[in-house]
Design a protein around this motif. Structure first.
Motif, short mmCIF file in Angstrom:
data_model
loop_
_atom_site.label_atom_id
_atom_site.label_comp_id
_atom_site.label_asym_id
_atom_site.label_seq_id
_atom_site.Cartn_x
_atom_site.Cartn_y
_atom_site.Cartn_z
N MET A 1 0.55 -0.98 -0.07
CA MET A 1 0.23 0.21 0.04
C MET A 1 0.94 1.43 -0.08
O MET A 1 2.07 0.71 0.04
N PRO A 2 0.54 2.40 -0.64
CA PRO A 2 1.03 3.18 -0.83
C PRO A 2 1.36 4.10 0.58
O PRO A 2 0.90 4.10 1.25
N LEU A 3 2.53 4.76 0.78
CA LEU A 3 2.99 5.61 2.07
C LEU A 3 1.62 6.75 2.32
O LEU A 3 1.81 6.28 4.21
N GLY A 4 1.37 7.54 1.18
CA GLY A 4 0.17 7.74 1.63
C GLY A 4 -0.78 7.48 2.31
O GLY A 4 -2.17 8.28 3.82
N TYR A 5 -1.12 6.09 2.64
CA TYR A 5 -2.71 5.72 2.95
C TYR A 5 -2.59 5.04 3.91
O TYR A 5 -3.14 5.51 4.66
N VAL A 6 -0.94 5.09 4.71
CA VAL A 6 -0.87 4.70 5.83
C VAL A 6 -0.50 5.82 6.90
O VAL A 6 -1.57 6.10 7.51
N TYR A 7 0.03 6.76 5.93
CA TYR A 7 -0.17 7.97 6.93
C TYR A 7 -1.66 8.27 6.97
O TYR A 7 -1.95 9.07 8.36
N ILE A 10 -3.04 7.30 10.26
CA ILE A 10 -3.08 6.99 11.33
C ILE A 10 -3.75 8.83 11.56
O ILE A 10 -4.15 9.16 12.38
N THR A 11 -3.76 9.18 10.30
CA THR A 11 -3.97 10.94 10.56
C THR A 11 -5.58 10.69 10.73
O THR A 11 -6.25 11.63 11.95
N HIS A 12 -5.83 9.76 10.16
CA HIS A 12 -7.75 10.15 10.18
C HIS A 12 -8.67 9.68 10.21
O HIS A 12 -9.88 9.00 10.71
N GLN A 23 -2.71 13.84 17.63
CA GLN A 23 -2.67 13.31 19.50
C GLN A 23 -0.25 12.63 19.01
O GLN A 23 0.33 12.72 19.54
N ILE A 24 -0.25 12.67 17.49
CA ILE A 24 0.45 12.37 16.94
C ILE A 24 1.63 13.78 15.96
O ILE A 24 0.48 14.01 15.30
N PRO A 25 2.07 14.18 16.73
CA PRO A 25 2.78 15.52 15.09
C PRO A 25 3.09 14.47 13.94
O PRO A 25 3.33 14.10 13.91
N ALA A 31 7.43 9.23 10.67
CA ALA A 31 8.11 7.87 11.18
C ALA A 31 8.13 7.19 11.67
O ALA A 31 8.83 5.92 11.21
N ILE A 32 5.99 7.10 12.35
CA ILE A 32 5.46 5.72 11.70
C ILE A 32 5.56 4.84 10.70
O ILE A 32 5.50 3.58 10.32
#
Length: 65
Positions: A1-7, A10-12, A23-25, A31-32
């Motif tokens: 899966m694309p890195l942006g998807y994981v991001y 985490i974000t949404h 909670q996570i900058p 980095a995660i």
């Protein structure tokens, strides 16, 4: 899966996982993402990709590093 998807997950959040944006900058989220990708790439990696000869020998013998 694309890195942006994981991001984005985490974000949404997704499914039962809530958003962690408050909670996570941003830099820590990336980095995660990088850590998750490193874990994915390390699974079933060929032994010849281990650069350290001593570590490669340990792994060949089945010893924990």
């Amino acid at each position: 899966m694309p890195l942006g998807y994981v991001y984005q997950v985490i974000t949404h959040g997704m499914g039962a996982m809530p958003s962690h944006a408050s909670q996570i900058p941003v830099d820590d989220r990336w980095a995660i993402v990088a850590y998750v990708r490193a874990l994915q790439l390390s699974q079933n990696a060929p032994l010849d990709r281990v650069r350290d000869p001593a570590l490669r020998q340990q792994l060949t013998r089945g010893e924990a590093p």
